[in-house]
Write an enzyme that holds these catalytic residues in place. Structure first.
Site, short mmCIF file in Angstrom:
data_model
loop_
_atom_site.label_atom_id
_atom_site.label_comp_id
_atom_site.label_asym_id
_atom_site.label_seq_id
_atom_site.Cartn_x
_atom_site.Cartn_y
_atom_site.Cartn_z
N GLU A 42 0.83 -1.21 0.00
CA GLU A 42 0.00 0.00 0.00
C GLU A 42 0.86 1.26 0.00
OE1 GLU A 42 -4.47 0.07 1.63
OE2 GLU A 42 -2.98 0.28 3.20
N HIS A 67 7.65 -27.12 0.81
CA HIS A 67 6.86 -28.15 0.16
C HIS A 67 5.74 -27.53 -0.66
CE1 HIS A 67 8.90 -31.31 2.49
NE2 HIS A 67 9.03 -30.33 3.36
N LYS A 92 -13.84 1.71 -3.01
CA LYS A 92 -14.65 2.14 -1.86
C LYS A 92 -15.86 2.91 -2.34
CE LYS A 92 -11.39 2.96 1.91
NZ LYS A 92 -10.73 4.00 2.69
O1 PA5 Z 1 -2.91 1.96 5.88
C1 PA5 Z 1 -4.03 2.42 5.80
O2 PA5 Z 1 -4.27 3.63 6.01
C2 PA5 Z 1 -5.21 1.55 5.49
O3 PA5 Z 1 -4.85 0.28 5.08
C3 PA5 Z 1 -6.11 1.46 6.71
O4 PA5 Z 1 -5.41 0.87 7.77
C4 PA5 Z 1 -7.38 0.66 6.44
O5 PA5 Z 1 -8.00 1.11 5.28
C5 PA5 Z 1 -8.34 0.81 7.62
O6 PA5 Z 1 -8.62 2.16 7.82
P1 PA5 Z 1 -9.23 2.70 9.15
O7 PA5 Z 1 -8.28 2.46 10.25
O8 PA5 Z 1 -9.45 4.16 8.89
O9 PA5 Z 1 -10.52 1.97 9.36
#
Ligand code: PA5
Length: 470
Positions: free
Chosen positions: A295, A324, A438
């Site tokens: 990410e 394996h 989203k």
């Molecule tokens: O790294 C990030 O910002 C995202 O992966 C969030 O952790 C994930 O989308 C969850 O978001 P939130 O903590 O706002 O629910």
């Protein structure tokens, strides 16, 4: 036994693999790394605006840690279960830390064997079967729910919250408030708004700390403390690694060195980063790393707005199990990977392999050895075999797995990611690529304000039956 981590990159170098990294290539990054150290230092000073406030977490949380510890004690006294409702960066850290530092079958132990701590469940999906199954195995009256969401608005987490709240209210009436703790932004998001009317105990995800960099704030510290983990030692470990990773000398800074290696690797077509821990305790570190790396670094645009479509695909693996399964590919498949072994010098158990079958030499040779020797030999042998096949590997070794070394390891990967992002000239801390999905979900679920997106989805060219089998 000290709390040492070592970083070995011999088998990435041209001395050991034909297409490997040369000393000259590394030297070409020395100046750049020193400059990035200055950039990161400047960003750290403006952590809220540069989203690098995670770098301060090892130092800035004394009062918060005390609050977490006393809250954890109160939870232990009253509850049998602690359920984290969260996803992504709000779940992967708590899962990884619990697996690393507590008994592998923690939830199956008696409460006494858990030192009075509650069972831990981290619910990071909205699969209806899993949601239903959770409530089959917990008594909600004896359960504390920790709703963790930085944005306070993530649909998956908020749906889980609505369900838990509904069930708690039905069972406990107004007392449901006592069974929910929220971990969210101080002011932003629906959950912060809700807390104005519903006085849940609340922990803050600090400004400038993004989801995937949040394990060392209350997001990860509360679940860990509730399960008896020494969170102060985790933070001390992170602080040790922070000092090490401030070093401007590339050859003394493991985060900078490992990041540089990945940049060179990507330049040579190695677009896959395999994380291969040789310890079940570190299995979910590979999952946590996968989110952090994917990410943070998988980006369409660079900081100058140029389309670059950069990134390196993380792959989660586990030794010896995947010998394996995936190791055949790693050894003989394409040379498109950097494989990072994570090894442990001293496991927390030592188990002997008993004798038997002296008349079968191909079995009896195991007698008198330990499982420790077996796993370490297999790790060594696999590293040897992959190197012999001229594929790229490197290794991180923990002297042992404990709260200190785990804190170091987590912080190391965060710093490696920060260095890599700077070297790639991309924004490490955003995730624009997940927005479209989203928004489409909001439209499909009828959220107000997303009518245009719904119309766009409805007008999309229909899929063709001729391309569907079955
Ligand atoms: O790294 C990030 O910002 C995202 O992966 C969030 O952790 C994930 O989308 C969850 O978001 P939130 O903590 O706002 O629910």
């Amino acid at each position: 036994m000290d709390n040492r981590l070592s970083f070995d990159y011999n088998y990435l170098m041209s001395d050991f693999v034909k297409d490997g990294i040369t000393k000259e290539e590394l030297a070409g990054y020395e100046k750049k790394v020193a400059q990035i150290c200055d950039v990161l230092d400047a960003k750290r000073k403006d952590g809220i605006n540069t989203l690098t406030a995670w770098m301060d977490l090892p130092y800035s949380q004394d009062a918060i840690v005390e609050d977490i510890l006393s809250t954890a004690d109160a939870i232990k006294a009253k509850f049998d279960n602690f359920v984290v409702l969260g996803i992504g960066g709000s779940a992967l850290g708590p899962i990884a830390v619990q697996q690393a530092l507590n008994h592998i079958y923690y939830n199956d132990l008696s409460k006494e064997a858990r030192n009075g701590c509650p069972r831990l469940y981290v619910i990071d999906n909205v699969d209806p079967e899993r949601m239903e199954a959770l409530f089959d195995v917990i008594d909600i009256e004896k359960t504390m729910f920790n709703v963790i969401t930085k944005s306070g608005s993530t649909s998956e987490t908020m749906s889980q919250y609505l369900l838990a709240r509904d069930l708690l209210k039905a069972k406990l009436g107004d007392k449901y408030i006592e069974n929910i703790i929220v971990t969210t932004d101080e002011v932003k998001g629906n959950l912060a708004k809700i807390c104005k009317d519903e006085p849940f105990k609340k922990f803050i995800v600090p400004d400038g700390v993004g989801g995937r960099f949040s394990e060392l704030c209350p997001v990860g510290l509360l679940p860990a403390a509730v399960c008896g983990i020494d969170i102060k030692a985790m933070l001390q470990g992170a602080a040790i690694m922070d000092e090490i990773c401030k070093e401007k000398n590339l050859y003394k800074n493991p985060a900078a060195m490992f990041a540089v290696q990945q940049i060179i690797a990507m330049g040579k077509g190695k677009n896959i980063s395999v994380m291969l821990p040789y310890a079940d305790s570190l299995k979910y570190i590979a999952d946590w790393y996968a989110q952090l790396w994917a990410e943070s670094l998988g980006k369409k645009y660079d900081n100058d707005g140029v389309i670059v479509n950069k990134g390196q695909t993380p792959v989660k693996s586990i030794g010896v199990t995947d010998q394996h399964s995936q190791v055949q590919l790693y050894t003989e498949g394409p040379s498109d990977k950097v494989i990072t072994f994570i090894g442990v010098e001293n496991y927390r158990a030592s188990v002997e392999i008993p004798g038997g079958y002296d008349d079968i030499p191909s079995l009896s040779f195991l007698k008198g050895h330990t499982f420790n020797e077996l796993i370490l030999s297999e790790q060594y042998a696999t590293e040897y075999a992959i190197n012999a096949a001229q594929k790229w590997t490197r290794s991180i070794t923990l002297s042992k797995v404990n709260a200190n070394t785990l804190g170091q390891l987590l912080y190391f990967f965060e710093m490696e990611t920060a260095f890599a992002g700077e070297l790639m000239n991309i924004n490490t801390y955003d995730q624009p690529g997940v927005e479209e999905g989203k928004n489409a979900t909001y439209a499909l679920m009828g959220r107000a304000g997303y009518e245009a997106k719904k119309a766009e989805l409805d007008s999309k060219q229909p899929k063709k039956a001729e391309f569907v089998i079955g």
